[in-house]
Structures are given as C-alpha cells and as structure tokens.
Design a protein around this motif. Structure first.
Motif, PDB file in Angstrom:
ATOM      1  N   ALA A 238       0.861  -1.193   0.000  1.00 27.67           N
ATOM      2  CA  ALA A 238       0.000   0.000   0.000  1.00 27.67           C
ATOM      3  C   ALA A 238       0.889   1.232   0.000  1.00 27.67           C
ATOM      4  CB  ALA A 238      -0.883   0.008   1.249  1.00 27.67           C
ATOM      5  N   THR A 239       0.261   2.407  -0.128  1.00 27.28           N
ATOM      6  CA  THR A 239       1.041   3.627   0.030  1.00 27.28           C
ATOM      7  C   THR A 239       1.544   3.678   1.478  1.00 27.28           C
ATOM      8  OG1 THR A 239      -0.845   4.917   0.764  1.00 27.28           O
ATOM      9  CG2 THR A 239      -0.400   4.903  -1.611  1.00 27.28           C
ATOM     10  N   ARG A 240       2.584   4.448   1.685  1.00 25.07           N
ATOM     11  CA  ARG A 240       3.151   4.533   3.032  1.00 25.07           C
ATOM     12  C   ARG A 240       2.089   4.942   4.054  1.00 25.07           C
ATOM     13  NH1 ARG A 240       7.468   9.111   4.145  1.00 25.07           N
ATOM     14  NH2 ARG A 240       5.879  10.241   3.002  1.00 25.07           N
ATOM     15  N   LYS A 241       1.339   5.979   3.731  1.00 27.29           N
ATOM     16  CA  LYS A 241       0.356   6.498   4.682  1.00 27.29           C
ATOM     17  C   LYS A 241      -0.693   5.438   4.994  1.00 27.29           C
ATOM     18  CE  LYS A 241      -2.665  10.494   5.451  1.00 27.29           C
ATOM     19  NZ  LYS A 241      -3.021   9.881   6.717  1.00 27.29           N
ATOM     20  N   GLU A 242      -1.190   4.820   3.937  1.00 28.46           N
ATOM     21  CA  GLU A 242      -2.225   3.803   4.101  1.00 28.46           C
ATOM     22  C   GLU A 242      -1.699   2.636   4.953  1.00 28.46           C
ATOM     23  OE1 GLU A 242      -5.416   3.725   3.112  1.00 28.46           O
ATOM     24  OE2 GLU A 242      -5.844   1.574   3.294  1.00 28.46           O
ATOM     25  N   LEU A 243      -0.459   2.227   4.684  1.00 23.03           N
ATOM     26  CA  LEU A 243       0.087   1.080   5.405  1.00 23.03           C
ATOM     27  C   LEU A 243       0.272   1.388   6.893  1.00 23.03           C
ATOM     28  CD1 LEU A 243       1.344  -1.849   4.438  1.00 23.03           C
ATOM     29  CD2 LEU A 243       3.355  -0.841   5.490  1.00 23.03           C
ATOM     30  N   PHE A 244       0.732   2.593   7.188  1.00 20.79           N
ATOM     31  CA  PHE A 244       0.951   2.920   8.595  1.00 20.79           C
ATOM     32  C   PHE A 244      -0.342   3.305   9.306  1.00 20.79           C
ATOM     33  CE2 PHE A 244       5.354   2.857   7.340  1.00 20.79           C
ATOM     34  CZ  PHE A 244       5.979   2.375   8.479  1.00 20.79           C
ATOM     35  N   ASP A 245      -1.279   3.926   8.587  1.00 22.95           N
ATOM     36  CA  ASP A 245      -2.549   4.311   9.223  1.00 22.95           C
ATOM     37  C   ASP A 245      -3.494   3.121   9.370  1.00 22.95           C
ATOM     38  OD1 ASP A 245      -1.542   6.809   9.275  1.00 22.95           O
ATOM     39  OD2 ASP A 245      -2.881   7.683   7.761  1.00 22.95           O
ATOM     40  N   HIS A 246      -3.454   2.224   8.371  1.00 24.51           N
ATOM     41  CA  HIS A 246      -4.412   1.114   8.380  1.00 24.51           C
ATOM     42  C   HIS A 246      -3.734  -0.206   8.027  1.00 24.51           C
ATOM     43  CE1 HIS A 246      -7.511   4.188   8.519  1.00 24.51           C
ATOM     44  NE2 HIS A 246      -6.901   4.781   7.519  1.00 24.51           N
ATOM     45  N   PRO A 247      -2.726  -0.611   8.800  1.00 23.79           N
ATOM     46  CA  PRO A 247      -2.085  -1.892   8.503  1.00 23.79           C
ATOM     47  C   PRO A 247      -3.121  -3.005   8.602  1.00 23.79           C
ATOM     48  CG  PRO A 247      -1.490  -1.149  10.704  1.00 23.79           C
ATOM     49  CD  PRO A 247      -2.247  -0.023  10.060  1.00 23.79           C
ATOM     50  N   ALA A 248      -3.097  -3.953   7.675  1.00 27.66           N
ATOM     51  CA  ALA A 248      -4.183  -4.933   7.623  1.00 27.66           C
ATOM     52  C   ALA A 248      -3.716  -6.361   7.892  1.00 27.66           C
ATOM     53  CB  ALA A 248      -4.861  -4.862   6.251  1.00 27.66           C
ATOM     54  N   HIS A 249      -2.565  -6.741   7.374  1.00 27.89           N
ATOM     55  CA  HIS A 249      -2.129  -8.124   7.542  1.00 27.89           C
ATOM     56  C   HIS A 249      -1.582  -8.338   8.960  1.00 27.89           C
ATOM     57  CE1 HIS A 249      -0.175 -11.961   6.893  1.00 27.89           C
ATOM     58  NE2 HIS A 249      -0.817 -12.045   5.736  1.00 27.89           N
ATOM     59  N   PRO A 250      -1.954  -9.452   9.598  1.00 26.24           N
ATOM     60  CA  PRO A 250      -1.450  -9.702  10.956  1.00 26.24           C
ATOM     61  C   PRO A 250       0.076  -9.651  11.037  1.00 26.24           C
ATOM     62  CG  PRO A 250      -3.210 -11.235  10.450  1.00 26.24           C
ATOM     63  CD  PRO A 250      -2.935 -10.473   9.182  1.00 26.24           C
ATOM     64  N   PRO A 312     -10.196   2.047   0.025  1.00 26.55           N
ATOM     65  CA  PRO A 312     -11.526   2.620  -0.135  1.00 26.55           C
ATOM     66  C   PRO A 312     -11.827   2.785  -1.619  1.00 26.55           C
ATOM     67  CG  PRO A 312     -10.175   3.922   1.376  1.00 26.55           C
ATOM     68  CD  PRO A 312      -9.282   2.913   0.765  1.00 26.55           C
ATOM     69  N   THR A 313     -13.060   2.617  -2.008  1.00 20.95           N
ATOM     70  CA  THR A 313     -13.427   2.733  -3.422  1.00 20.95           C
ATOM     71  C   THR A 313     -12.952   4.082  -3.951  1.00 20.95           C
ATOM     72  OG1 THR A 313     -15.393   1.556  -2.740  1.00 20.95           O
ATOM     73  CG2 THR A 313     -15.362   2.373  -5.015  1.00 20.95           C
ATOM     74  N   GLY A 314     -12.336   4.044  -5.122  1.00 17.91           N
ATOM     75  CA  GLY A 314     -11.901   5.300  -5.727  1.00 17.91           C
ATOM     76  C   GLY A 314     -10.486   5.708  -5.353  1.00 17.91           C
ATOM     77  N   ALA A 315      -9.833   4.967  -4.446  1.00 16.47           N
ATOM     78  CA  ALA A 315      -8.458   5.327  -4.066  1.00 16.47           C
ATOM     79  C   ALA A 315      -7.535   5.164  -5.278  1.00 16.47           C
ATOM     80  CB  ALA A 315      -7.983   4.433  -2.922  1.00 16.47           C
ATOM     81  N   ALA A 316      -6.548   6.063  -5.374  1.00 12.76           N
ATOM     82  CA  ALA A 316      -5.666   6.058  -6.547  1.00 12.76           C
ATOM     83  C   ALA A 316      -4.778   4.817  -6.570  1.00 12.76           C
ATOM     84  CB  ALA A 316      -4.818   7.317  -6.541  1.00 12.76           C
ATOM     85  N   SER A 317      -4.365   4.377  -5.400  1.00  9.82           N
ATOM     86  CA  SER A 317      -3.407   3.280  -5.330  1.00  9.82           C
ATOM     87  C   SER A 317      -4.033   2.131  -4.532  1.00  9.82           C
ATOM     88  CB  SER A 317      -2.143   3.812  -4.645  1.00  9.82           C
ATOM     89  OG  SER A 317      -1.103   2.884  -4.729  1.00  9.82           O
ATOM     90  N   PRO A 318      -3.930   0.884  -5.012  1.00  9.59           N
ATOM     91  CA  PRO A 318      -4.561  -0.214  -4.287  1.00  9.59           C
ATOM     92  C   PRO A 318      -3.866  -0.517  -2.964  1.00  9.59           C
ATOM     93  CG  PRO A 318      -3.253  -1.070  -6.101  1.00  9.59           C
ATOM     94  CD  PRO A 318      -3.218   0.424  -6.222  1.00  9.59           C
ATOM     95  N   ARG A 331     -13.827  -3.879   2.573  1.00 13.98           N
ATOM     96  CA  ARG A 331     -13.063  -2.671   2.245  1.00 13.98           C
ATOM     97  C   ARG A 331     -13.122  -1.731   3.425  1.00 13.98           C
ATOM     98  NH1 ARG A 331     -11.880  -0.888  -3.224  1.00 13.98           N
ATOM     99  NH2 ARG A 331     -12.109  -2.682  -4.569  1.00 13.98           N
ATOM    100  N   ARG A 332     -12.154  -0.881   3.473  1.00 15.07           N
ATOM    101  CA  ARG A 332     -12.184   0.079   4.575  1.00 15.07           C
ATOM    102  C   ARG A 332     -13.279   1.115   4.318  1.00 15.07           C
ATOM    103  NH1 ARG A 332      -9.479   3.456   5.692  1.00 15.07           N
ATOM    104  NH2 ARG A 332      -7.939   3.916   4.123  1.00 15.07           N
TER     105      ARG A 332
END
Ligand SMILES: Nc1ncnc2c1ncn2[C@@H]1O[C@H](COP(=O)(O)OP(=O)(O)OP(=O)(O)O)[C@@H](O)[C@H]1O
Ligand SMILES: [Mg+2]
Length: 332
Positions: A238-250, A312-318, A331-332
């Motif tokens: 994910a993008t850096r921000k997304e990964l740090f704000d919403h880490p998903a994998h255990p 989130p739907t519409g996000a530029a980067s998956p 989805r978030r």
C-alpha cells in the motif's frame, strides 16, 4: 502508472543438494511469486524479516541470479530474454547500492577508478580526462569533493564510503536503483544523512528506487509505497500512509509492534514474532504465516489466501493484502 520496472510473478527456488552424488534433495523457496512495479520518481520500500527473500528479488531483477519463472520488464520490455550487448545496455539502466560499502569497494582502487570503472569497461567515455571530469562532478553531487579523487576507500568514514557507493551506481545514469540495506551498517546520525541524500538525488533526477530493508523506521522515512514480504511472498502492499494508518495483515501488525515505537493498541501482537520464521525449505501449507498468526482460522491451515484490494473505493493506489480475514470483500 507507467512503471520503469515491472516484476511479474517472480519465482526463485534454490535446489539444496546432498549425498555423494550431489543430488537435489530439497528446494529452498526463496522467492515464490512476487509481483511489484515502480514508477519514475517513486520509491517502493521492500520490508521483511531476515531470510524472507528481499535480496533475492533484487538480485533477480538485476539478473545477478537467474529467476526460475516470472517476468521482469524494464520500461515495458522483458529483460529475461536479453543477451550480449542488449543485456549490457539494460544492466546499465539498473544499478544496486549494497549494504556494506567496506566490502563492496575494492580497497586497492582509488575513488576515481572505483566510480569511473563502469564508464571504462562499457567504453562510455571518450578519454580518461572525461572520466575524471564526470567522476569529480558526481562526487560533488553526493556530498564529497574532487579532492577525494585519488584517495582510497580506507581513508573515508563509513558514511563517506556509502556516498562513494552511491556515486558508482549513478555514473551510468540509470533509471532504476536498488538499495539493499544501504544504511544498516551506519550510525543512526549518518543513516539520516545518507537517506536524505538518496531522497535528494531522486528529487533532482527522477530515479525509480526499490529500497530494501528489514527496518520499518527506515523504510517509512524514504518510501512512497511499501511492500511487506514474508517467506518468499508479498503479504501486503500500500502507500506509506495507508500502510501505517491502516495496517491490515497480521504480519504487518506484528512488524509494526516490534518496531522501536510500539503502538499500545497493537501490544497484543507483540508476542507473534517471537521465534524465527519457518524455514523456506518447509513452507507451511495454506497461509505461510498461519503458524505464527494470532488470528489463524481453519481455512488458513490448508488454503493459500488470495490477494484482496481493501482500499476505499476510488483510491488512486490499491491496498493489497493476502489474508483470509479479508475474503468477504471487506473494504475500509
Ligand atoms: N545462492 C543461494 N543459494 C541457496 N540459498 C540461498 C541463496 N541466496 C539466498 N538463499 C536463501 O534464500 C532465502 C532468502 O534469502 P535472501 O538473502 O533473499 O533474504 P533477505 O530477505 O535478503 O534476508 P536479509 O534481511 O538477511 O538480507 C534465505 O533462506 C537464504 O538462505
Ligand atoms: Mg538481504
């Protein structure tokens, strides 16, 4: 995105041999289906524990080792079928900066020789005066001076040696540079200077970077996007921000929790990464992370998880995550 480098389903298994006849007895699955892409001016951080296969990915991209399967495209063209002159030309467009400048710089060569060597072997300069000129210019660019041209590696500090390593990578004017733990051998204060230099160079020249590190703090500082590797596969990107704000994998949660500044909310995960990862010779069935995962379910033991996009739907980067927790199209 029009990637500079595009890696598709890369696989590298090392045969382990044994017995008197040196027969193949087992396969070490160092890289087991990795896909990633990096655009111009972008840094992709590749993070994971020791042995997860990060350097093997880098070495395959540069064809320092031959992958078993998959494809590697440089500016849209597969480089796996290239030979001779074409391969050499492609190689010049991709460079690597290694962890330990001490051992990657020949102690018997002057800085001028070390940095200018690629120009010499590829016949890329008209004269030795031109080589000296270009090396002097690059030294300035990496924060050294032309006074250093005739000195030897041992006359420099660790940070300065890494600047020489970076200058050597830049001399062929590459489009894509792999940094493999470039600051792990350096003091923290020097680390920050080198990371800033690496960022500055990208801003000026638009290089695409693959930045390999086991250290999330370093990766966070430098990356636009981050891919998390576990036992030969990517478990989340994910993008850096997304990964740090919403880490998903255990596994990502566990990595974050064991980073120097643990998030109190994730304390529960802290125990997860105790113990070594399973051996890449005996990859667990199903999800590779399940034996260490606090959320492991029945399905995780026998079914390999697919990749889910949870952005989130519409996000530029998956935001991609390989985990059964997200199989319901969450989805978030
Ligand atoms: N040439 C090789 N022959 C056999 N096995 C190898 C070879 N190179 C790497 N391996 C194995 O492949 C796996 C992945 O190694 P790799 O060096 O890519 O990991 P890494 O993520 O870079 O680790 P580190 O953080 O320690 O540098 C490891 O189990 C390693 O022992
Ligand atoms: Mg490595």
């Amino acid at each position: 995105m029009n990637p500079v480098i595009d890696v598709r389903h890369l696989v590298k298994h090392f045969p382990l041999t044994g017995g008197l006849l040196g027969r193949k007895i087992q396969l070490l699955k160092a890289v087991d289906g990795v896909s990633l892409a990096v655009a111009r001016g972008e840094t992709l951080g590749l993070v994971g524990e020791s042995g997860s296969g990060k350097s093997t990915v880098g070495n395959c991209i540069l064809r320092l080792i031959e992958p078993d399967r998959g494809d590697i495209l440089l500016a849209g063209q597969s480089i796996l079928t290239l030979t001779g002159q074409e391969l050499r030309r492609a190689r010049r467009r991709m460079q690597m900066v290694f962890q330990d400048p001490q051992s990657s710089l020949d102690p018997r060569m002057t800085v001028k020789k070390i940095v200018g060597y690629p120009l010499e072997v590829h016949g890329l300069a008209a004269s030795s005066a031109e080589i000296a000129d270009r090396v002097a210019h690059l030294l300035q660019e990496v924060g050294l001076s032309s006074d250093h041209l005739d000195r030897y590696p041992h006359e420099f500090s660790g940070g300065q040696r890494q600047r020489i390593g970076i200058a050597r990578a830049l001399i062929t004017e590459p489009d894509f540079i792999i940094f493999d733990e470039p600051t792990s051998a350096l003091d923290v204060s020097v680390q920050a200077q080198i990371l800033n230099l690496i960022k500055d160079l990208q801003r000026r020249h638009g290089y695409a970077y693959l930045f390999i590190s086991h250290d999330l703090t370093v990766v966070r500082h430098i990356s636009h996007r981050i891919a998390v590797m576990y036992l030969g596969t990517l478990v989340e990107s994910a993008t850096r921000k997304e990964l740090f704000d919403h880490p998903a994998h255990p596994y990502t949660l566990a990595l974050l929790a064991s980073a120097p500044k643990p998030n109190p909310l994730l304390r529960q995960e802290l125990a997860v990464l105790q113990g070594d990862p399973p051996s890449p010779v005996q990859v667990p069935p199903g999800c590779r992370f399940h034996p260490r995962c606090p959320h492991a379910m029945e399905i995780c033991r026998d079914t390999e998880p697919e990749q889910h996009n949870i952005s989130p739907t519409g996000a530029a980067s998956p935001h991609l995550v390989c985990c059964h927790l997200y199989r319901e199209g969450h989805r978030r």
